[in-house]
Design a protein around this motif. Structure first.
Motif, PDB file in Angstrom:
ATOM      1  N   UNK A  33      38.921  37.829  45.843  1.00 53.87           N
ATOM      2  CA  UNK A  33      38.776  37.800  44.386  1.00 53.87           C
ATOM      3  C   UNK A  33      37.387  38.240  43.948  1.00 53.87           C
ATOM      4  N   UNK A  34      36.385  37.960  44.770  1.00 53.14           N
ATOM      5  CA  UNK A  34      35.016  38.374  44.451  1.00 53.14           C
ATOM      6  C   UNK A  34      34.831  39.878  44.679  1.00 53.14           C
ATOM      7  N   UNK A  35      35.417  40.385  45.766  1.00 53.53           N
ATOM      8  CA  UNK A  35      35.264  41.793  46.114  1.00 53.53           C
ATOM      9  C   UNK A  35      36.135  42.675  45.222  1.00 53.53           C
ATOM     10  N   UNK A  36      37.364  42.230  44.999  1.00 53.51           N
ATOM     11  CA  UNK A  36      38.335  43.024  44.239  1.00 53.51           C
ATOM     12  C   UNK A  36      38.664  42.278  42.955  1.00 53.51           C
ATOM     13  N   UNK A  37      37.962  42.613  41.907  1.00 53.13           N
ATOM     14  CA  UNK A  37      38.156  41.915  40.639  1.00 53.13           C
ATOM     15  C   UNK A  37      39.390  42.404  39.892  1.00 53.13           C
ATOM     16  N   UNK A  39      43.026  42.979  39.571  1.00 53.74           N
ATOM     17  CA  UNK A  39      44.229  42.444  40.216  1.00 53.74           C
ATOM     18  C   UNK A  39      45.181  43.554  40.659  1.00 53.74           C
ATOM     19  N   UNK A  40      45.216  44.656  39.945  1.00 53.17           N
ATOM     20  CA  UNK A  40      46.111  45.760  40.313  1.00 53.17           C
ATOM     21  C   UNK A  40      45.749  46.331  41.678  1.00 53.17           C
ATOM     22  N   UNK A  41      44.481  46.295  42.030  1.00 53.49           N
ATOM     23  CA  UNK A  41      44.041  46.821  43.321  1.00 53.49           C
ATOM     24  C   UNK A  41      44.508  45.921  44.460  1.00 53.49           C
ATOM     25  N   UNK A  42      44.754  44.663  44.161  1.00 52.64           N
ATOM     26  CA  UNK A  42      45.202  43.736  45.204  1.00 52.64           C
ATOM     27  C   UNK A  42      46.599  44.084  45.705  1.00 52.64           C
TER      28      UNK A  42
END
Length: 93
Positions: A33-37, A39-42
């Motif tokens: 969550x810190x690295x990838x803010x 959500x679509x990229x998750x």
């Protein structure tokens, strides 16, 4: 919307090391969550992680740790031979 599938090719060592890193970031820490803010990229991250988990028997083997370290060493050696600066695989997690 375009649902065309994209294939990505990795060596087994690359897939093994990436799978381990993704597992650490996603399940052993709160780093995702810190690295990838965004959500679509998750979504693609989870897709890649799930695919690797189903393809790699190494992640379930009792000697997982030594196999992982050997894979990291080989990848670092390959990078160094390609002109990258040498680094310690343990420090790259």
């Amino acid at each position: 919307m375009d649902d065309e599938v994209i294939d990505i090719k990795l060596t087994r060592d690359q897939a093994f090391v990436l799978s381990d890193w993704l597992h650490q970031v996603m399940f052993q820490s709160d780093d995702l969550e810190r690295i990838v803010r965004d959500r679509a990229v998750r979504s693609p991250i989870y897709s890649i992680s799930g695919t690797l988990d189903t393809l790699l028997s190494e992640i379930f083997m009792p000697d997982h740790g030594p196999r992982l370290e050997a894979a990291k060493q080989r990848l670092c050696a390959d990078l160094y031979s390609a002109g990258e600066e040498p680094t310690s695989p343990a420090g790259d997690s």
